[in-house]
Design a protein around this motif. Structure first.
Motif, PDB file in Angstrom:
ATOM      1  N   ILE A  72       0.967  -1.385  -0.062  1.00  0.00           N
ATOM      2  CA  ILE A  72       0.140  -0.212  -0.146  1.00  0.00           C
ATOM      3  C   ILE A  72       1.006   1.272   0.100  1.00  0.00           C
ATOM      4  CG2 ILE A  72      -1.800   1.311   1.488  1.00  0.00           C
ATOM      5  CD1 ILE A  72      -2.359  -1.603   2.616  1.00  0.00           C
ATOM      6  N   SER A  73       0.450   2.137  -0.991  1.00  0.00           N
ATOM      7  CA  SER A  73       1.717   3.402  -1.092  1.00  0.00           C
ATOM      8  C   SER A  73       0.821   4.345  -1.521  1.00  0.00           C
ATOM      9  CB  SER A  73       2.864   2.958  -1.880  1.00  0.00           C
ATOM     10  OG  SER A  73       2.405   3.168  -3.235  1.00  0.00           O
ATOM     11  N   GLY A  74       1.263   5.961  -0.913  1.00  0.00           N
ATOM     12  CA  GLY A  74       0.567   6.851  -1.373  1.00  0.00           C
ATOM     13  C   GLY A  74      -0.576   7.337  -0.669  1.00  0.00           C
ATOM     14  N   PHE A  75      -1.141   6.707   0.346  1.00  0.00           N
ATOM     15  CA  PHE A  75      -2.346   6.981   1.116  1.00  0.00           C
ATOM     16  C   PHE A  75      -1.762   7.760   2.534  1.00  0.00           C
ATOM     17  CE2 PHE A  75      -4.045   3.788  -1.621  1.00  0.00           C
ATOM     18  CZ  PHE A  75      -5.105   4.457  -2.084  1.00  0.00           C
ATOM     19  N   GLY A  76      -0.833   8.274   2.759  1.00  0.00           N
ATOM     20  CA  GLY A  76      -0.285   8.853   3.898  1.00  0.00           C
ATOM     21  C   GLY A  76      -0.370   7.792   5.160  1.00  0.00           C
ATOM     22  N   PHE A  77      -0.614   8.239   6.056  1.00  0.00           N
ATOM     23  CA  PHE A  77      -0.552   7.688   7.538  1.00  0.00           C
ATOM     24  C   PHE A  77      -1.844   6.595   7.450  1.00  0.00           C
ATOM     25  CE2 PHE A  77       2.028  10.790   8.942  1.00  0.00           C
ATOM     26  CZ  PHE A  77       3.281  10.221   9.198  1.00  0.00           C
ATOM     27  N   TYR A  78      -2.968   6.933   6.685  1.00  0.00           N
ATOM     28  CA  TYR A  78      -3.964   6.008   6.562  1.00  0.00           C
ATOM     29  C   TYR A  78      -3.601   4.635   6.058  1.00  0.00           C
ATOM     30  CZ  TYR A  78      -8.678   4.476   5.274  1.00  0.00           C
ATOM     31  OH  TYR A  78      -9.952   3.863   5.130  1.00  0.00           O
ATOM     32  N   GLY A  79      -2.397   4.572   5.157  1.00  0.00           N
ATOM     33  CA  GLY A  79      -2.118   3.337   4.594  1.00  0.00           C
ATOM     34  C   GLY A  79      -2.043   2.241   5.695  1.00  0.00           C
ATOM     35  N   TYR A  80      -1.444   2.716   6.976  1.00  0.00           N
ATOM     36  CA  TYR A  80      -1.403   1.725   7.785  1.00  0.00           C
ATOM     37  C   TYR A  80      -2.513   1.043   8.482  1.00  0.00           C
ATOM     38  CZ  TYR A  80       3.450   3.553   8.424  1.00  0.00           C
ATOM     39  OH  TYR A  80       4.794   3.942   8.181  1.00  0.00           O
ATOM     40  N   ILE A  81      -3.601   1.798   8.454  1.00  0.00           N
ATOM     41  CA  ILE A  81      -5.144   1.409   8.807  1.00  0.00           C
ATOM     42  C   ILE A  81      -5.197   0.282   7.666  1.00  0.00           C
ATOM     43  CG2 ILE A  81      -7.487   1.798   9.264  1.00  0.00           C
ATOM     44  CD1 ILE A  81      -6.319   4.499  10.221  1.00  0.00           C
ATOM     45  N   LEU A  82      -5.147   0.805   6.495  1.00  0.00           N
ATOM     46  CA  LEU A  82      -5.536  -0.314   5.298  1.00  0.00           C
ATOM     47  C   LEU A  82      -4.667  -1.479   5.323  1.00  0.00           C
ATOM     48  CD1 LEU A  82      -5.416   2.474   2.362  1.00  0.00           C
ATOM     49  CD2 LEU A  82      -7.520   1.244   3.476  1.00  0.00           C
ATOM     50  N   ALA A  83      -3.581  -1.403   5.901  1.00  0.00           N
ATOM     51  CA  ALA A  83      -2.629  -2.549   5.860  1.00  0.00           C
ATOM     52  C   ALA A  83      -3.087  -3.483   7.080  1.00  0.00           C
ATOM     53  CB  ALA A  83      -1.271  -2.165   6.224  1.00  0.00           C
ATOM     54  N   ILE A  84      -3.630  -2.921   8.115  1.00  0.00           N
ATOM     55  CA  ILE A  84      -4.137  -3.618   9.177  1.00  0.00           C
ATOM     56  C   ILE A  84      -5.385  -4.281   8.697  1.00  0.00           C
ATOM     57  CG2 ILE A  84      -5.148  -3.585  11.482  1.00  0.00           C
ATOM     58  CD1 ILE A  84      -3.044  -1.306  12.380  1.00  0.00           C
ATOM     59  N   ASN A  85      -6.028  -3.633   8.191  1.00  0.00           N
ATOM     60  CA  ASN A  85      -7.513  -4.265   7.631  1.00  0.00           C
ATOM     61  C   ASN A  85      -7.044  -5.382   6.710  1.00  0.00           C
ATOM     62  OD1 ASN A  85      -9.453  -2.781   8.854  1.00  0.00           O
ATOM     63  ND2 ASN A  85      -9.207  -0.941   7.395  1.00  0.00           N
ATOM     64  N   ALA A  86      -6.213  -5.058   5.619  1.00  0.00           N
ATOM     65  CA  ALA A  86      -5.611  -6.385   4.811  1.00  0.00           C
ATOM     66  C   ALA A  86      -5.262  -7.581   5.511  1.00  0.00           C
ATOM     67  CB  ALA A  86      -4.863  -5.878   3.970  1.00  0.00           C
ATOM     68  N   LEU A  87      -4.487  -7.269   6.694  1.00  0.00           N
ATOM     69  CA  LEU A  87      -3.887  -8.320   7.474  1.00  0.00           C
ATOM     70  C   LEU A  87      -5.219  -9.176   8.231  1.00  0.00           C
ATOM     71  CD1 LEU A  87      -0.845  -7.118   8.807  1.00  0.00           C
ATOM     72  CD2 LEU A  87      -0.835  -8.988   7.391  1.00  0.00           C
ATOM     73  N   VAL A  88      -6.057  -8.371   8.695  1.00  0.00           N
ATOM     74  CA  VAL A  88      -7.358  -9.209   9.324  1.00  0.00           C
ATOM     75  C   VAL A  88      -7.971  -9.876   8.453  1.00  0.00           C
ATOM     76  CG1 VAL A  88      -9.347  -8.681  10.538  1.00  0.00           C
ATOM     77  CG2 VAL A  88      -7.382  -7.336  11.194  1.00  0.00           C
ATOM     78  N   ASN A  89      -8.298  -9.339   7.164  1.00  0.00           N
ATOM     79  CA  ASN A  89      -9.137 -10.126   6.361  1.00  0.00           C
ATOM     80  C   ASN A  89      -8.185 -11.215   5.587  1.00  0.00           C
ATOM     81  OD1 ASN A  89     -11.648  -8.891   6.065  1.00  0.00           O
ATOM     82  ND2 ASN A  89     -10.526  -6.893   5.265  1.00  0.00           N
ATOM     83  N   SER A  90      -6.911 -11.350   5.947  1.00  0.00           N
ATOM     84  CA  SER A  90      -6.007 -12.447   5.346  1.00  0.00           C
ATOM     85  C   SER A  90      -6.069 -13.546   6.180  1.00  0.00           C
ATOM     86  CB  SER A  90      -4.764 -11.911   4.687  1.00  0.00           C
ATOM     87  OG  SER A  90      -3.865 -11.786   5.918  1.00  0.00           O
ATOM     88  N   ILE A  91      -6.271 -13.287   7.420  1.00  0.00           N
ATOM     89  CA  ILE A  91      -6.074 -14.416   8.343  1.00  0.00           C
ATOM     90  C   ILE A  91      -7.577 -15.264   8.545  1.00  0.00           C
ATOM     91  CG2 ILE A  91      -6.217 -14.827  11.078  1.00  0.00           C
ATOM     92  CD1 ILE A  91      -4.421 -12.242  10.993  1.00  0.00           C
TER      93      ILE A  91
END
Length: 91
Positions: A72-91
């Motif tokens: 994830i790139s280009g969304f500022g610090f919101y990218g970290y929230i997106l990444a956490i959501n992606a991880l949760v959905n991958s589990i």
């Protein structure tokens, strides 16, 4: 670089996933790539700025992203929230 690798190895025994911003290491660190590949949990790479808009060609390529389930790139610090959501959905 070594400390990041150590933390990745520790994380595999503690956490269900990793959000990583390898910074400049993303452009050349095959050691971090190997560390991500060696652990048994998913990783998402995050960059605050859009790396594909950078001037130098080598800064547009991430070696470490290939070891992650996504980048994830280009969304500022919101990218970290997106990444956490992606991880949760991958589990």
């Amino acid at each position: 670089e070594g400390e990041i690798i150590d933390k990745l190895h520790e994380a595999s025994d503690i956490f269900d996933g990793v959000v990583i911003n390898p910074g400049a290491f993303s452009h050349y660190s095959y050691a971090i790539y190997d560390a991500i590949k060696s652990i048994n949990i998913n990783c998402v790479e995050v960059h605050i700025s859009n790396i594909h808009q950078r001037q130098e060609e080598f800064r547009k390529k991430s070696v470490t992203a290939g070891a992650c389930i996504g980048q994830i790139s280009g969304f500022g610090f919101y990218g970290y929230i997106l990444a956490i959501n992606a991880l949760v959905n991958s589990i």
